[in-house]
Design a protein around this motif. Structure first.
Motif, PDB file in Angstrom:
ATOM      1  N   VAL A  88      29.879  18.730  21.409  1.00 41.90           N
ATOM      2  CA  VAL A  88      29.457  19.101  22.763  1.00 41.90           C
ATOM      3  C   VAL A  88      29.874  20.510  23.161  1.00 41.90           C
ATOM      4  O   VAL A  88      29.395  21.033  24.160  1.00 41.90           O
ATOM      5  N   GLY A  89      30.777  21.130  22.415  1.00 44.93           N
ATOM      6  CA  GLY A  89      31.265  22.461  22.763  1.00 44.93           C
ATOM      7  C   GLY A  89      32.254  22.408  23.926  1.00 44.93           C
ATOM      8  O   GLY A  89      32.563  21.337  24.446  1.00 44.93           O
ATOM      9  N   TYR A  90      32.756  23.572  24.309  1.00 42.67           N
ATOM     10  CA  TYR A  90      33.671  23.666  25.441  1.00 42.67           C
ATOM     11  C   TYR A  90      32.864  23.766  26.727  1.00 42.67           C
ATOM     12  O   TYR A  90      31.786  24.365  26.746  1.00 42.67           O
ATOM     13  N   PRO A  91      33.383  23.225  27.813  1.00 37.09           N
ATOM     14  CA  PRO A  91      32.631  23.300  29.073  1.00 37.09           C
ATOM     15  C   PRO A  91      32.598  24.725  29.628  1.00 37.09           C
ATOM     16  O   PRO A  91      33.551  25.492  29.465  1.00 37.09           O
ATOM     17  N   GLN A  92      31.508  25.063  30.296  1.00 37.10           N
ATOM     18  CA  GLN A  92      31.348  26.395  30.879  1.00 37.10           C
ATOM     19  C   GLN A  92      32.457  26.706  31.872  1.00 37.10           C
ATOM     20  O   GLN A  92      32.929  27.838  31.954  1.00 37.10           O
ATOM     21  N   ARG A  93      32.917  25.705  32.602  1.00 40.91           N
ATOM     22  CA  ARG A  93      33.955  25.949  33.609  1.00 40.91           C
ATOM     23  C   ARG A  93      35.249  26.463  32.975  1.00 40.91           C
ATOM     24  O   ARG A  93      35.993  27.216  33.599  1.00 40.91           O
ATOM     25  N   MET A  94      35.499  26.089  31.735  1.00 39.16           N
ATOM     26  CA  MET A  94      36.679  26.582  31.015  1.00 39.16           C
ATOM     27  C   MET A  94      36.516  28.073  30.716  1.00 39.16           C
ATOM     28  O   MET A  94      37.444  28.861  30.924  1.00 39.16           O
ATOM     29  N   ARG A  95      35.360  28.471  30.247  1.00 41.19           N
ATOM     30  CA  ARG A  95      35.100  29.884  29.968  1.00 41.19           C
ATOM     31  C   ARG A  95      35.118  30.708  31.266  1.00 41.19           C
ATOM     32  O   ARG A  95      35.643  31.828  31.296  1.00 41.19           O
ATOM     33  N   ASP A  96      34.570  30.143  32.341  1.00 41.52           N
ATOM     34  CA  ASP A  96      34.585  30.836  33.638  1.00 41.52           C
ATOM     35  C   ASP A  96      36.020  31.038  34.126  1.00 41.52           C
ATOM     36  O   ASP A  96      36.359  32.094  34.660  1.00 41.52           O
ATOM     37  N   HIS A  97      36.842  30.023  33.958  1.00 40.67           N
ATOM     38  CA  HIS A  97      38.257  30.103  34.358  1.00 40.67           C
ATOM     39  C   HIS A  97      38.951  31.222  33.595  1.00 40.67           C
ATOM     40  O   HIS A  97      39.673  32.033  34.187  1.00 40.67           O
ATOM     41  N   ASP A  98      38.735  31.281  32.282  1.00 44.71           N
ATOM     42  CA  ASP A  98      39.352  32.332  31.473  1.00 44.71           C
ATOM     43  C   ASP A  98      38.869  33.715  31.904  1.00 44.71           C
ATOM     44  O   ASP A  98      39.658  34.662  31.967  1.00 44.71           O
ATOM     45  N   ALA A  99      37.601  33.842  32.222  1.00 52.90           N
ATOM     46  CA  ALA A  99      37.048  35.128  32.661  1.00 52.90           C
ATOM     47  C   ALA A  99      37.681  35.552  33.989  1.00 52.90           C
ATOM     48  O   ALA A  99      38.035  36.725  34.166  1.00 52.90           O
ATOM     49  N   ARG A 100      37.842  34.606  34.923  1.00 51.92           N
ATOM     50  CA  ARG A 100      38.493  34.923  36.209  1.00 51.92           C
ATOM     51  C   ARG A 100      39.929  35.379  35.994  1.00 51.92           C
ATOM     52  O   ARG A 100      40.381  36.353  36.605  1.00 51.92           O
ATOM     53  N   ARG A 101      40.656  34.694  35.135  1.00 52.38           N
ATOM     54  CA  ARG A 101      42.055  35.056  34.854  1.00 52.38           C
ATOM     55  C   ARG A 101      42.138  36.451  34.223  1.00 52.38           C
ATOM     56  O   ARG A 101      43.037  37.229  34.544  1.00 52.38           O
ATOM     57  N   ARG A 102      41.216  36.766  33.337  1.00 54.71           N
ATOM     58  CA  ARG A 102      41.193  38.073  32.691  1.00 54.71           C
ATOM     59  C   ARG A 102      40.981  39.171  33.741  1.00 54.71           C
ATOM     60  O   ARG A 102      41.659  40.192  33.740  1.00 54.71           O
ATOM     61  N   ILE A 103      40.048  38.944  34.660  1.00 53.64           N
ATOM     62  CA  ILE A 103      39.780  39.917  35.729  1.00 53.64           C
ATOM     63  C   ILE A 103      41.010  40.070  36.616  1.00 53.64           C
ATOM     64  O   ILE A 103      41.388  41.194  36.987  1.00 53.64           O
ATOM     65  N   GLU A 104      41.659  38.963  36.958  1.00 56.23           N
ATOM     66  CA  GLU A 104      42.868  39.017  37.788  1.00 56.23           C
ATOM     67  C   GLU A 104      43.975  39.821  37.108  1.00 56.23           C
ATOM     68  O   GLU A 104      44.668  40.609  37.754  1.00 56.23           O
ATOM     69  N   ARG A 105      44.156  39.625  35.786  1.00 61.02           N
ATOM     70  CA  ARG A 105      45.185  40.379  35.053  1.00 61.02           C
ATOM     71  C   ARG A 105      44.859  41.867  35.029  1.00 61.02           C
ATOM     72  O   ARG A 105      45.749  42.707  35.199  1.00 61.02           O
ATOM     73  N   GLN A 106      43.580  42.201  34.839  1.00 66.16           N
ATOM     74  CA  GLN A 106      43.174  43.609  34.828  1.00 66.16           C
ATOM     75  C   GLN A 106      43.413  44.254  36.181  1.00 66.16           C
ATOM     76  O   GLN A 106      43.908  45.389  36.265  1.00 66.16           O
ATOM     77  N   ARG A 107      43.083  43.551  37.252  1.00 67.24           N
ATOM     78  CA  ARG A 107      43.303  44.087  38.600  1.00 67.24           C
ATOM     79  C   ARG A 107      44.786  44.288  38.871  1.00 67.24           C
ATOM     80  O   ARG A 107      45.195  45.298  39.451  1.00 67.24           O
ATOM     81  N   ALA A 108      45.599  43.328  38.458  1.00 62.64           N
ATOM     82  CA  ALA A 108      47.047  43.439  38.655  1.00 62.64           C
ATOM     83  C   ALA A 108      47.605  44.627  37.876  1.00 62.64           C
ATOM     84  O   ALA A 108      48.461  45.362  38.381  1.00 62.64           O
ATOM     85  N   MET A 109      47.095  44.834  36.668  1.00 64.40           N
ATOM     86  CA  MET A 109      47.557  45.958  35.862  1.00 64.40           C
ATOM     87  C   MET A 109      47.181  47.273  36.514  1.00 64.40           C
ATOM     88  O   MET A 109      47.979  48.202  36.571  1.00 64.40           O
ATOM     89  N   ARG A 110      45.946  47.345  37.048  1.00 67.78           N
ATOM     90  CA  ARG A 110      45.504  48.571  37.731  1.00 67.78           C
ATOM     91  C   ARG A 110      46.366  48.852  38.959  1.00 67.78           C
ATOM     92  O   ARG A 110      46.755  49.995  39.215  1.00 67.78           O
ATOM     93  N   ARG A 111      46.657  47.799  39.732  1.00 67.12           N
ATOM     94  CA  ARG A 111      47.490  47.967  40.936  1.00 67.12           C
ATOM     95  C   ARG A 111      48.873  48.469  40.538  1.00 67.12           C
ATOM     96  O   ARG A 111      49.442  49.328  41.195  1.00 67.12           O
ATOM     97  N   GLU A 112      49.400  47.914  39.456  1.00 68.14           N
ATOM     98  CA  GLU A 112      50.720  48.317  38.997  1.00 68.14           C
ATOM     99  C   GLU A 112      50.717  49.776  38.554  1.00 68.14           C
ATOM    100  O   GLU A 112      51.629  50.535  38.879  1.00 68.14           O
ATOM    101  N   LEU A 113      49.685  50.175  37.832  1.00 72.13           N
ATOM    102  CA  LEU A 113      49.590  51.565  37.379  1.00 72.13           C
ATOM    103  C   LEU A 113      49.366  52.523  38.538  1.00 72.13           C
ATOM    104  O   LEU A 113      49.913  53.635  38.564  1.00 72.13           O
ATOM    105  N   ASP A 114      48.554  52.115  39.509  1.00 75.36           N
ATOM    106  CA  ASP A 114      48.291  52.979  40.675  1.00 75.36           C
ATOM    107  C   ASP A 114      49.507  53.099  41.564  1.00 75.36           C
ATOM    108  O   ASP A 114      49.731  54.147  42.167  1.00 75.36           O
TER     109      ASP A 114
END
Length: 116
Positions: A88-114
């Motif tokens: 059946v593969g992995y559910p889309q909601r799992m991939r969406d969750h990972d994508a949201r977390r990745r974006i959150e980490r990138q934003r946090a890194m940018r805020r830290e650098l700025d």
């Protein structure tokens, strides 16, 4: 005795002791999350059979399952649906969750650098 026999013996003994801890962790995780489903991952050259629990919001966790039979027993013990990820593969909601977390980490890194 082969070169890796001692390593295998130690690993298999450790797996038996950790299995109860894994099951307890999975029980707690299911109790703390809504709409949990289990996805059984096949054995690989590196890992034994594992199970990925995925909540309704896409949050997930992975643990050893105690082989194929252990993975199927999880359904009864945790009272959740269990699926074969190869079918059946992995559910889309799992991939969406990972994508949201990745974006959150990138934003946090940018805020830290700025802010530095």
């Amino acid at each position: 005795m082969g070169l890796f026999d001692k390593v295998r013996a130690r690993a298999s003994g450790r797996a038996g002791r950790d299995a109860a801890g894994d099951l307890e962790y999975l029980r707690r995780w299911v109790a703390e999350h809504v709409g949990v489903e289990a996805y059984v991952e096949p054995r690989t050259t590196v890992t034994d059979v594992t199970v990925v629990l995925v909540a309704a919001d896409g949050e997930w966790t992975r643990r050893r399952a105690g082989g194929d039979a252990g993975a199927r027993r999880l359904s009864d013990r945790l009272q959740i649906p269990v699926y074969d990820v190869q079918k059946v593969g992995y559910p889309q909601r799992m991939r969406d969750h990972d994508a949201r977390r990745r974006i959150e980490r990138q934003r946090a890194m940018r805020r830290e650098l700025d802010g530095s």
